[in-house]
Design a protein around this motif. Structure first.
Motif, PDB file in Angstrom:
ATOM      1  N   LYS A 112       1.241  -1.155  -0.631  1.00  0.00           N
ATOM      2  CA  LYS A 112      -0.284  -0.253   0.167  1.00  0.00           C
ATOM      3  C   LYS A 112       0.922   0.988  -0.150  1.00  0.00           C
ATOM      4  CE  LYS A 112      -3.718  -1.986   2.224  1.00  0.00           C
ATOM      5  NZ  LYS A 112      -4.015  -2.703   3.905  1.00  0.00           N
ATOM      6  N   ASP A 147      -8.252  -7.196  -3.160  1.00  0.00           N
ATOM      7  CA  ASP A 147      -8.214  -5.770  -4.810  1.00  0.00           C
ATOM      8  C   ASP A 147      -8.083  -4.769  -5.185  1.00  0.00           C
ATOM      9  OD1 ASP A 147     -11.201  -7.338  -4.905  1.00  0.00           O
ATOM     10  OD2 ASP A 147     -11.918  -6.002  -3.468  1.00  0.00           O
ATOM     11  N   PHE A 148      -6.706  -4.754  -4.352  1.00  0.00           N
ATOM     12  CA  PHE A 148      -6.233  -3.560  -4.269  1.00  0.00           C
ATOM     13  C   PHE A 148      -5.351  -3.583  -5.408  1.00  0.00           C
ATOM     14  CE2 PHE A 148      -1.408  -2.285  -4.094  1.00  0.00           C
ATOM     15  CZ  PHE A 148      -1.866  -0.795  -3.356  1.00  0.00           C
ATOM     16  N   TYR A 149      -4.444  -4.359  -7.045  1.00  0.00           N
ATOM     17  CA  TYR A 149      -3.993  -4.352  -7.303  1.00  0.00           C
ATOM     18  C   TYR A 149      -5.018  -3.770  -8.439  1.00  0.00           C
ATOM     19  CZ  TYR A 149       0.211  -5.892  -6.099  1.00  0.00           C
ATOM     20  OH  TYR A 149       1.147  -6.699  -4.912  1.00  0.00           O
ATOM     21  N   ASP A 150      -6.682  -4.284  -9.192  1.00  0.00           N
ATOM     22  CA  ASP A 150      -7.304  -3.923  -9.673  1.00  0.00           C
ATOM     23  C   ASP A 150      -7.492  -2.426  -9.834  1.00  0.00           C
ATOM     24  OD1 ASP A 150      -8.233  -6.005 -10.475  1.00  0.00           O
ATOM     25  OD2 ASP A 150     -10.026  -6.730  -9.544  1.00  0.00           O
ATOM     26  N   GLN A 151      -7.807  -1.579  -8.598  1.00  0.00           N
ATOM     27  CA  GLN A 151      -8.202  -0.683  -8.067  1.00  0.00           C
ATOM     28  C   GLN A 151      -6.389   0.703  -7.499  1.00  0.00           C
ATOM     29  OE1 GLN A 151      -9.710  -0.411  -4.041  1.00  0.00           O
ATOM     30  NE2 GLN A 151     -10.671  -1.521  -4.560  1.00  0.00           N
ATOM     31  N   ASN A 152      -5.332   0.203  -8.326  1.00  0.00           N
ATOM     32  CA  ASN A 152      -3.966   0.395  -8.483  1.00  0.00           C
ATOM     33  C   ASN A 152      -3.221   0.191 -10.168  1.00  0.00           C
ATOM     34  OD1 ASN A 152      -3.760   1.934  -5.789  1.00  0.00           O
ATOM     35  ND2 ASN A 152      -4.689  -0.274  -5.718  1.00  0.00           N
TER      36      ASN A 152
END
Length: 415
Positions: free
Chosen positions: A328, A346-351
Motif C-alpha cells: 500500500k 482488490d488492491f491491484y485492480d484499483q492500483n
C-alpha cells in the motif's frame, strides 16, 4: 483524590514492574524515503498486540551496500541490532560469517507456519543450506515509469517494449523540445540493472562461483547501455535527484525499481503517470532479477524475552498484515501470499500502476551476490565501469569489458 502512601507505593511498584517487563528490540532498515511511511503504518497494530515490546529504530541505511557494511562493522564492535533488513543479494555473507541467526528454532514452535502465508517459493530466497535465515519483506522488479503528458505532447501514444523503442521515443521527444527525455537506473543498488540486462538474455552474472563478465551477454549489456545513454543524451543524475526530477514532471521516461512507486506518487506533480513492463533487448526479457529485502535476526542478546520479542517483530512485519502495508505504501510486492490473496484481493485492480510488476513475476530470477568476502568491492568495480559509460570516459565496450574482467578476477577467492 489523594493517594495514600501505601497506594502510591503500590502504583510505583506496578509502574516499575511494567517498565521492567517492557522489552526493547533494536531495528535497522534501509531507504527512509521509501519505508518510513510503511513502518509508521504498521506500528499501531503491532503495539496493540504487543504492548510490552518497544521497537527502537536505529539510523536508516543509505543503501543495501551501506546496510551490509554497517552490520559487518557492528559485528566487530559488538553493537548489532536485534533485527536488520538486508538486500536479498546481501544475505549470504551474513550467514557465512555467523552474524544472521537461523530462524528454524522459532519456526518450529509456530503452529501451521506456512498457513500464515509463508511458502517455499518465497522462503527459498532466504534459505541457506537447509535453514531459513530470513523472512522476505518485500520483492521488486524493474519497470518503466512514463509521464504520459510529455509522451503524448511528442505524439507518442504507445509505451515502448524494447530499448530500440525507448531510444526512438527519446529522439522524438528531443525533436519536440524535451530537454531530458529519459533516466535509466544504472546507479541503482547492487548492479541491479546490469543484472537485469544479463537476465534479459537468460544469462546469470554469477554461474557456479564464476563471474561471467567475460561472456558475450555481458558485452551485449554494456553495448546496450552505451546505446541508451548516448542516443538518449541521458544526464548523469544522482538517483535521488532523478526520482525527484521525474516526480516534478521534468523527465519523460524513467526506468527504475517498482519500489519507488509509492514515493513517486506521493510527490507527483500534475501529470498522468503510467508504469509499463521493463523493455527488452529486441524482445521480451527472458528473466529479471528479484530486488527487495529480507528481515534477519542478528541479536546477540542471551535474554529469551529479547529473542522472542525480536522474533515477534520480525514475524509481524513479514506477515500478511505487515506485507499488505508494504504494497500500500510503496511499489514493492509482498512476498506473503496471505497479503496478496486475502488482504489485497482488490488492491491491484484499483492500483494498475502497481500491477505492472506483479504481471512480470513469471520472469523472476535471483539477484545474485558476488562470491567471497570481496563481493561489495566487485559491486563497486562494476558500478565504476558503468559510470565511465555514462560520463563518456569509456567508448570502447570490448576494452572496458576486459578491464572490468581483470579487476574482478583479482577480487575473487579463486582469482
Amino acid at each position: 483524590m489523594k493517594l495514600t502512601a501505601t497506594a502510591m507505593a503500590l502504583a510505583l511498584t506496578a509502574s516499575a514492574a511494567f517498565a521492567q517487563d517492557k522489552v526493547t528490540v533494536e531495528f535497522a532498515y534501509p531507504y527512509s524515503h521509501l519505508f518510513d511511511v510503511t513502518y509508521e503504518a504498521m506500528m499501531p497494530a503491532f503495539e496493540k498486540t504487543h504492548p510490552n515490546v518497544e521497537i527502537k529504530f536505529r539510523a536508516t541505511y543509505e543503501s543495501y551496500e551501506d546496510g551490509t557494511n554497517t552490520i559487518l562493522r557492528e559485528s566487530v564492535s559488538g553493537n548489532l541490532p536485534d533485527v536488520t533488513m538486508q538486500g536479498l543479494n546481501r544475505q549470504q555473507i551474513l550467514v557465512d560469517k555467523g552474524i544472521a541467526k537461523s530462524l528454524e528454532p522459532f519456526i518450529e514452535k509456530e503452529a501451521d507456519f506456512a498457513k500464515e502465508g509463508y511458502h517455499d517459493a518465497m522462503l527459498s530466497l532466504s534459505t541457506f543450506g537447509d535453514d531459513v535465515h530470513g523472512l522476505p519483506f518485500s520483492v521488486s522488479l524493474p519497470v518503466g515509469y512514463y509521464n504520459m503528458d510529455v509522451l503524448k505532447e511528442a505524439g507518442i501514444e504507445k509505451l515502448p517494449t524494447t530499448w530500440d523503442d525507448v531510444i526512438a521515443a527519446c529522439e522524438t521527444m528531443k525533436a519536440n523540445g524535451t530537454k531530458n527525455p529519459m533516466f535509466w537506473g544504472w546507479n541503482i543498488t547492487g548492479n541491479w540493472f546490469m543484472q537485469a540486462l544479463m537476465w534479459s538474455q537468460d544469462k546469470a552474472i554469477v554461474d557456479q562461483g564464476r563471474v561471467t563478465l567475460d561472456s558475450p551477454e555481458a558485452l551485449a549489456a554494456l553495448e546496450q547501455m552505451q546505446d541508451i545513454f548516448t542516443k538518449c543524451e541521458m544526464q548523469n543524475l544522482e538517483w535521488k535527484a532523478a526520482l525527484s526530477s521525474f516526480s516534478a514532471g521534468e523527465i519523460g521516461m524513467m526506468f527504475w525499481s517498482t519500489s519507488a512507486l509509492g514515493a513517486v506518487e506521493r510527490s507527483q506533480g500534475e501529470f498522468d503517470l503510467k508504469t509499463g513492463p521493463f523493455p527488452g533487448m529486441g524482445e521480451t526479457p527472458k528473466g529479471l532479477p528479484a530486488g527487495g529485502n529480507a528481515a534477519m535476526l542478528t541479536s546477540t542478546s542471551d535474554d529469551p524475552k529479547v529473542q522472542e520479542a525480536a522474533w515477534a517483530w520480525l514475524k509481524f512485519i513479514t506477515s500478511g498484515e505487515g506485507a499488505a502495508e508494504v504494497a500500500k505504501t510503496t511499489g514493492y510486492m509482498p512476498p506473503n501470499k496471505a497479503a496478496n490473496e486475502v488482504i489485497l484481493a482488490d488492491f491491484y485492480d484499483q492500483n494498475p500502476n502497481k500491477q505492472t510488476a506483479v504481471d512480470q513475476l513469471p520472469l523472476l530470477r535471483d539477484w545474485l551476490a558476488y562470491p567471497g568476502d570481496n563481493g561489495l568491492a566487485i559491486t563497486q568495480v562494476i558500478y565504476d565501469g558503468i559510470e565511465r559509460i555514462v560520463t563518456g570516459d569509456a567508448t570502447d565496450m570490448k576494452e572496458l569489458q576486459q578491464e572490468m574482467v581483470e579487476e574482478v578476477a583479482d577480487l575473487l577467492p579463486n582469482g
